[in-house]
Design a protein around this motif. Structure first.
Motif, short mmCIF file in Angstrom:
data_model
loop_
_atom_site.label_atom_id
_atom_site.label_comp_id
_atom_site.label_asym_id
_atom_site.label_seq_id
_atom_site.Cartn_x
_atom_site.Cartn_y
_atom_site.Cartn_z
N LEU A 1 0.84 -1.20 0.00
CA LEU A 1 0.00 0.00 0.00
C LEU A 1 0.87 1.25 0.00
O LEU A 1 0.49 2.28 -0.53
CB LEU A 1 -0.88 0.00 1.26
CG LEU A 1 -1.91 -1.11 1.34
CD1 LEU A 1 -2.54 -1.17 2.72
CD2 LEU A 1 -3.00 -0.90 0.29
N GLY A 2 2.06 1.14 0.61
CA GLY A 2 2.97 2.27 0.67
C GLY A 2 3.34 2.78 -0.72
O GLY A 2 3.43 3.98 -0.95
N ASN A 3 3.53 1.87 -1.65
CA ASN A 3 3.96 2.28 -3.00
C ASN A 3 2.84 2.91 -3.79
O ASN A 3 3.05 3.80 -4.60
CB ASN A 3 4.46 1.07 -3.80
CG ASN A 3 5.61 0.41 -3.12
OD1 ASN A 3 5.47 -0.07 -2.00
ND2 ASN A 3 6.75 0.39 -3.77
N MET A 4 1.63 2.40 -3.62
CA MET A 4 0.56 2.88 -4.50
C MET A 4 -0.33 3.90 -3.80
O MET A 4 -0.65 4.94 -4.35
CB MET A 4 -0.24 1.70 -5.00
CG MET A 4 0.66 0.76 -5.79
SD MET A 4 -0.28 -0.53 -6.59
CE MET A 4 0.59 -1.95 -6.04
N PHE B 1 9.16 3.64 5.19
CA PHE B 1 7.94 2.82 5.20
C PHE B 1 7.92 1.92 3.97
O PHE B 1 7.65 0.73 4.03
CB PHE B 1 6.71 3.74 5.19
CG PHE B 1 5.39 3.02 5.33
CD1 PHE B 1 4.88 2.73 6.58
CD2 PHE B 1 4.67 2.64 4.20
CE1 PHE B 1 3.66 2.07 6.72
CE2 PHE B 1 3.46 1.98 4.33
CZ PHE B 1 2.94 1.70 5.59
N SER B 2 8.25 2.51 2.83
CA SER B 2 8.15 1.77 1.58
C SER B 2 9.15 0.61 1.52
O SER B 2 8.84 -0.45 0.99
CB SER B 2 8.35 2.72 0.41
OG SER B 2 8.08 2.06 -0.79
N LEU B 3 10.34 0.82 2.08
CA LEU B 3 11.32 -0.27 2.05
C LEU B 3 11.14 -1.24 3.22
O LEU B 3 11.96 -2.13 3.44
CB LEU B 3 12.74 0.30 2.08
CG LEU B 3 13.28 0.82 0.75
CD1 LEU B 3 14.61 1.53 0.95
CD2 LEU B 3 13.47 -0.33 -0.25
N GLY C 1 13.09 -0.43 9.65
CA GLY C 1 12.91 0.14 10.97
C GLY C 1 12.01 -0.65 11.89
O GLY C 1 11.71 -0.21 12.99
N MET C 2 11.56 -1.83 11.46
CA MET C 2 10.77 -2.66 12.37
C MET C 2 11.10 -4.14 12.24
O MET C 2 10.33 -4.99 12.66
CB MET C 2 9.28 -2.40 12.21
CG MET C 2 8.77 -2.52 10.80
SD MET C 2 7.12 -3.18 10.76
CE MET C 2 7.44 -4.89 11.10
N GLY C 3 12.24 -4.42 11.64
CA GLY C 3 12.73 -5.79 11.66
C GLY C 3 12.08 -6.75 10.67
O GLY C 3 12.30 -7.95 10.76
N ALA C 4 11.29 -6.23 9.73
CA ALA C 4 10.65 -7.15 8.77
C ALA C 4 11.71 -7.76 7.84
O ALA C 4 11.76 -8.98 7.63
CB ALA C 4 9.58 -6.43 7.96
N ILE C 5 12.57 -6.89 7.32
CA ILE C 5 13.61 -7.38 6.41
C ILE C 5 14.63 -8.20 7.20
O ILE C 5 15.11 -9.23 6.74
CB ILE C 5 14.29 -6.18 5.70
CG1 ILE C 5 13.26 -5.44 4.82
CG2 ILE C 5 15.49 -6.62 4.90
CD1 ILE C 5 12.81 -6.17 3.60
N THR D 1 1.17 -9.36 0.59
CA THR D 1 2.57 -9.81 0.74
C THR D 1 3.34 -8.92 1.74
O THR D 1 4.32 -9.37 2.33
CB THR D 1 3.31 -9.85 -0.62
OG1 THR D 1 3.12 -8.60 -1.27
CG2 THR D 1 2.82 -10.97 -1.49
N SER D 2 2.89 -7.67 1.93
CA SER D 2 3.52 -6.84 2.95
C SER D 2 3.03 -7.26 4.33
O SER D 2 3.82 -7.37 5.27
CB SER D 2 3.18 -5.36 2.75
OG SER D 2 3.72 -4.91 1.54
N ALA D 3 1.72 -7.49 4.43
CA ALA D 3 1.16 -7.84 5.74
C ALA D 3 1.79 -9.12 6.29
O ALA D 3 2.09 -9.21 7.48
CB ALA D 3 -0.35 -8.00 5.63
#
Ligand code: PFF
Length: 435
Positions: free
Chosen positions: A22-25, A217-219, A222-226, A322-324
């Motif tokens: 959602l961040g991208n679009m 946010f888009s990448l 900052g919250m450990g997802a990657i 896929t982000s969620a």
């Protein structure tokens, strides 16, 4: 044995799936519309390169190096005190997912309404009705149920397989709609707004901080997802290559989203509805701008609008899903490690808790706005700040041992030591002042 992604491309698509959403679009388009088009775009690119990519590399390197989720990974390298940063990551992910899935729910609903041909005649009042209260709650819960099911199925069978199927579909749809947008009469004024540089608009601290927040946010930083995804990466993979591929794909989809949205709204004369809405109207005006303007555009376009609208919301929903799942995975991996829960139990219980907290933003859009400002902007930036200080100043060779030439490695380390923390602390300070 801890699971791993089965292949390099499986990891790449999952990480791109986390970043592209959602961040991208949705977020990118409304921020670009608000903050002067190309001026915002240029700042966003610069911040992605000089702040986003260095932090992305830091997350990849900590995650892969430790082979553990955020709390245990930070403990592994930094001891007990630094594990608190891992806790901040988990809390941030928890909060972001609880409202992200509400917006994803609206998106899925619009996709369904486009498909069955029931897009509303009056988009503004329709949005007001469905974005809060019972309708929003139902779609939010449905979306969370799907995310939980995927994550409960595991890294390979759930997350990797979903990303392998959904990301290519999303790319094709976004490309197709951007191409279609270029054929519309009046598309040129959309491009002009999007791509004409107005430096005066860019030289405001507000635009700078919004662009930095958006790059983060888009990448998915900052919250450990990657970091969490990287902990399931095989040790021999090149993380530098992955960092580049993720950043380029993420930027590419955001840029294409602009090429798809701006011609549409300008060609149909709807630009005044969206330009300049953020911060000047109520939350329904800004957050909902695209959800009001685009359905109106699709409706006006007749039968081609039917297809474009359905495909647009389909792509947006796939990106959101896929982000969620990547955000949920942060919580699930942490619960598995800390509480020794099975994956299924961790997915189910985290999913239920996040869904419950999500009832608040689903019932009141003002709460959603506050949560986005707090978790989606401030917490991410604070998390990224702390991580870059950690990787930059604690001389831990196994984290710094990335596959870069010695010169580039020095540049990377100096970026995360000084300029990145400075930029992020300015952004955090400004976000606090604006709360
Ligand atoms: N990057 C996602 C998007 O652009 O929609 C959102 C997101 C996912 C933010 C994962 C943070 C995160 F950890």
């Amino acid at each position: 044995m801890r699971e791993t992604f089965s292949s390099s491309s499986g990891f790449a698509l999952a990480a791109i799936g986390s970043a592209v959403g959602l961040g991208n679009m949705w977020r990118f388009s409304y921020l670009t519309a608000e903050y002067g088009g190309a001026a915002f775009l240029v700042l966003y690119i610069a911040l992605t390169v000089f702040v986003g990519i260095p932090v992305l590399l830091a997350e990849l390197s900590v995650g892969r190096g430790a082979g553990k989720g955020p709390i245990d990974a930070m403990k592994h390298f930094g001891g007990k005190r630094w594990s608190l940063l891992g806790v901040l990551f988990v809390v941030t992910g928890f909060l972001i997912l609880s409202y992200y899935s509400v917006i994803a729910g609206w998106t899925a609903r619009y996709g369904w309404e486009s498909l069955v041909g029931s897009l509303p005649d009056n988009p503004a009042s329709h949005f007001e009705q469905i974005s809060q209260g019972i309708p929003a709650v139902i779609w939010h819960l449905g979306f969370m149920a799907i995310a939980v099911t995927i994550v409960a199925s595991g890294i390979r069978k759930g997350i990797e397989r979903t990303s392998l199927i959904m990301m290519p579909i999303l790319f094709i749809v976004v490309l197709g709609i951007a191409f279609y947008g270029s054929t519309l009469d009046g598309a040129a004024s959309g491009y002009r707004y999007y791509l004409d540089l107005n430096w005066k608009a860019a030289l405001r601290i507000e635009v700078f901080t919004a662009a930095a927040g958006q790059a983060f946010f888009s990448l998915s930083l900052g919250m450990g997802a990657i970091l969490t995804y990287a902990s399931y990466l095989k040790k021999e993979e090149s993380i530098t290559r992955h960092a580049l591929v993720i950043a380029v794909a993420d930027f590419g989809v955001a840029f294409l989203a602009g090429l798809m949205v701006f011609p549409l709204i300008f060609a149909l004369g709807l630009s005044t509805q969206i330009i300049g809405t953020v911060g000047t109207e109520n939350d329904v005006g800004s957050i909902g701008a695209l959800f009001i303007t685009l359905p109106e555009a699709f409706k006006t376009m007749g039968s081609s609008g039917y297809w474009i609208g359905t495909l647009f919301f389909l792509a947006l929903s796939l990106g959101a899903l896929t982000s969620a799942i990547s955000i949920l995975e942060v919580n699930v991996t942490s619960a598995m490690e800390l509480l020794s829960w099975s994956r299924k139990k961790a997915a189910l219980l985290s999913g239920v808790l996040i869904s419950l907290v999500g009832l608040a933003p689903a019932c009141r859009i003002e709460i959603l706005g506050i949560m986005d400002a707090l978790a989606g902007n401030l917490f991410l930036v604070v998390g990224g700040f702390a991580l870059s200080v950690f990787v930059g100043w604690k001389s831990i060779e196994s984290i710094r041992n990335v596959d870069l030439s010695p010169r580039l490695r020095m540049i990377w380390i100096w970026l995360i030591r000084v300029p990145v923390p400075i930029v992020l602390s300015v952004v955090a300070f400004y976000s606090v002042m604006n709360l």
